[in-house]
Scaffold this active site. Structure first.
Site, PDB file in Angstrom:
ATOM      1  N   HIS A  17       0.258   5.627  10.898  1.00  0.00           N
ATOM      2  CA  HIS A  17       1.513   4.878  11.032  1.00  0.00           C
ATOM      3  C   HIS A  17       2.139   5.151  12.401  1.00  0.00           C
ATOM      4  CE1 HIS A  17       1.823   5.259   6.412  1.00  0.00           C
ATOM      5  NE2 HIS A  17       1.521   3.992   6.676  1.00  0.00           N
ATOM      6  N   LYS A  41       8.415   1.173  -8.135  1.00  0.00           N
ATOM      7  CA  LYS A  41       7.197   1.836  -7.676  1.00  0.00           C
ATOM      8  C   LYS A  41       7.348   3.341  -7.829  1.00  0.00           C
ATOM      9  CE  LYS A  41       3.856   1.786  -3.956  1.00  0.00           C
ATOM     10  NZ  LYS A  41       3.524   1.361  -2.616  1.00  0.00           N
ATOM     11  N   ARG A  90      -6.645  -0.936   9.374  1.00  0.00           N
ATOM     12  CA  ARG A  90      -7.578   0.183   9.499  1.00  0.00           C
ATOM     13  C   ARG A  90      -9.021  -0.293   9.493  1.00  0.00           C
ATOM     14  NH1 ARG A  90      -4.949   2.990   4.412  1.00  0.00           N
ATOM     15  NH2 ARG A  90      -5.273   0.829   3.861  1.00  0.00           N
ATOM     16  N   SER A 128      -1.637   6.944   3.109  1.00  0.00           N
ATOM     17  CA  SER A 128      -0.689   7.877   2.487  1.00  0.00           C
ATOM     18  C   SER A 128      -1.238   8.415   1.174  1.00  0.00           C
ATOM     19  CB  SER A 128       0.650   7.178   2.248  1.00  0.00           C
ATOM     20  OG  SER A 128       1.243   6.816   3.463  1.00  0.00           O
TER      21      SER A 128
END
Length: 160
Positions: A17, A41, A90, A128
């Site tokens: 990030h 979430k 990515r 993450s």
């Protein structure tokens, strides 16, 4: 002034990030790191914790700020009158889903552009979720997250 938004959960923020943030901050006059605040979430860190970690990690970047949003990203960007959405990629697998989202956003508001930026090769595997998993099993994450995040991870894991 060209303002870009870099959205995400950032639970927690990673070096991948930070790579996108640092590089984007050089391209735009202002970069807003927009943290998705989704109460439904199950995040490890609440919004305030994520915001604080990001603010600490970007403290040397004068043209970067942190904000939160709920709901559709395109609505947030439109409401704030920002110009560009920056999405970090990515791998090719990221591209497919991000292309769909960018196309939908373009359909909803054709004035907002999406810029795809490849993360540095050394972070192309990083997420993450992977950081939390490795840390949970006692692995070393020092090269995967900003230094300020490690203390927060230790504190969070000792609470559990």
């Amino acid at each position: 002034m060209r303002v870009a938004v870099y959205p995400g959960s950032f639970d927690p923020i990673t070096c991948g990030h930070m790579d996108i943030i640092r590089r984007s901050s050089k391209i735009f006059d202002k970069l807003v790191v927009a943290v998705l605040n989704n109460p439904s979430k199950n995040s490890m860190f609440d919004f305030a914790e994520r915001k604080k970690m990001i603010e600490e990690a970007i403290s040397d970047l004068d043209n970067v700020e942190v904000d939160a949003f709920n709901g559709l990203l395109i609505d947030y960007v439109s409401q704030k009158k920002y110009d560009v959405i920056v999405k970090g990629l990515r791998a090719i697998s990221d591209f497919e889903s991000e292309l769909q989202m960018a196309s939908m956003n373009r359909k909803l508001n054709s004035k907002i552009e999406t810029l795809f930026m490849m993360t540095a090769t050394e972070y192309s595997f990083l997420s993450s979720s992977l950081v939390k998993e490795v840390f949970g099993f006692g692995g070393n994450i020092e090269s995967l997250v900003p230094k300020n995040v490690i203390g927060n991870m230790i504190e969070k894991f000792t609470e559990v």
